[in-house]
Design an enzyme around this catalytic site. Structure first.
Site, PDB file in Angstrom:
ATOM      1  N   TYR A  49       0.833  -1.203   0.000  1.00  0.00           N
ATOM      2  CA  TYR A  49       0.000   0.000   0.000  1.00  0.00           C
ATOM      3  C   TYR A  49       0.870   1.256   0.000  1.00  0.00           C
ATOM      4  O   TYR A  49       1.838   1.368   0.760  1.00  0.00           O
ATOM      5  CB  TYR A  49      -0.932   0.012   1.200  1.00  0.00           C
ATOM      6  N   LEU A 205     -18.837  -2.411  -0.374  1.00  0.00           N
ATOM      7  CA  LEU A 205     -19.919  -1.609  -0.942  1.00  0.00           C
ATOM      8  C   LEU A 205     -20.123  -1.902  -2.421  1.00  0.00           C
ATOM      9  O   LEU A 205     -21.072  -1.407  -3.033  1.00  0.00           O
ATOM     10  CB  LEU A 205     -19.651  -0.113  -0.735  1.00  0.00           C
TER      11      LEU A 205
END
Length: 290
Positions: A49, A205
């Site tokens: 990341y 989501l």
């Protein structure tokens, strides 16, 4: 059996650093505090990341916060080798050699300013991975107290079984949402339930807020009616949909928005009606269940 109790919703840090939000150390420190105040105490990392920088930024913020290590849980992953200035790689690839796994975990510990990670995952399956070698690395890391639990990320059931034959697998982080429900019907979640593996869901989501398609329009129309019933936003209802599955899936929410963090925590308390759960799945599929 997992040694770690994770929070019902996990905070995903992939977008905290230079890949997206580029938060300052103070902003990260505040965000960690806000998450913990809202009972989101588990933070999901990966070595890659921020092009291998976000773990270190988080570690500085965590140290500055003076929060007790026992109050939060840290997840990290390794295996993906990016082509970036900090690595001498000519092509993106995977590395699951024993030495590399151990080295990578030790690097993550230094960056995160901790003596151990609660959960360590292999980021993506490699065709060249050798289960025996992976198991040796994992067992050493556990024996040395550097990792508490071991798991996988984006592994199929057969790939998981290959590793599970050699060492205990406690988690598998997969893409799962109302718009990406394949793990629910391809046997993945069934396999995990059968073998005591806790599923973690990335992108929980789905595509509802990212794409304008017939599917997302159908879902948004439904959520506008469910809003009147539950008085909660679509994001909270989408997490509640995941939490209702009997595999005890833990969603990983990547938001850094304080109001959204506060609303997402409400998904844990919501008991969604069964017919509403099926209504969401129906609108995602675009057809009634068989």
């Amino acid at each position: 059996m997992s040694k770690t109790a994770l929070s019902p919703i996990i905070s995903g840090t992939m977008n905290w650093g230079v890949w997206d939000k580029n938060l300052t150390p103070k902003e990260m420190e505040n965000l960690i505090q806000i998450c913990i105040e809202n009972k989101i105490t588990t933070f999901d990392h990966a070595d890659i990341y921020g092009d291998y920088t976000t773990e270190a930024d988080f570690g500085k913020a965590f140290k500055a916060s003076k929060i007790s290590r026992e109050k939060l849980q840290l997840i990290t992953k390794c295996g993906i080798q990016l082509v970036t200035e900090s690595r001498n790689n000519k092509i993106k690839h995977y590395d699951y050699s024993k030495d590399y796994i151990i080295w990578s975990v030790e690097e993550s510990l230094k960056k995160l300013k901790t003596d151990y990670v609660d959960v360590f995952l292999l980021h993506r399956p490699s065709p060249l991975m050798q289960a025996d070698e992976i198991a040796e690395a994992v067992e050493k890391l556990k024996a040395d107290g550097k990792i508490l639990d071991f798991g996988l990320s984006n592994f199929t059931s057969s790939q998981t079984e290959l590793i599970r034959q050699k060492t205990e697998v406690s988690y598998n982080q997969v893409q799962f949402s109302a718009t990406h429900y394949e793990p629910m019907i391809d046997g993945s979640l069934d396999y995990m339930q059968t073998n005591g593996i806790r599923p973690l869901s990335w992108n929980p989501l789905g595509t509802v807020f990212r794409e304008d398609t017939k599917k997302t329009r159908r879902l948004k129309k439904l959520f506008s009616t469910l809003l009147e019933k539950y008085h909660l936003g679509a994001d909270t209802l989408l997490l509640s949909w995941i939490l209702k599955h009997p595999a005890n899936v833990i969603p990983i929410a990547g938001t850094v928005n304080v109001a959204r963090i506060q609303s997402l925590a409400k998904a844990v308390e919501l008991e969604m009606d069964k017919e509403d759960w099926f209504a969401i799945w129906t609108e995602s599929m675009g057809d009634d269940v068989a």
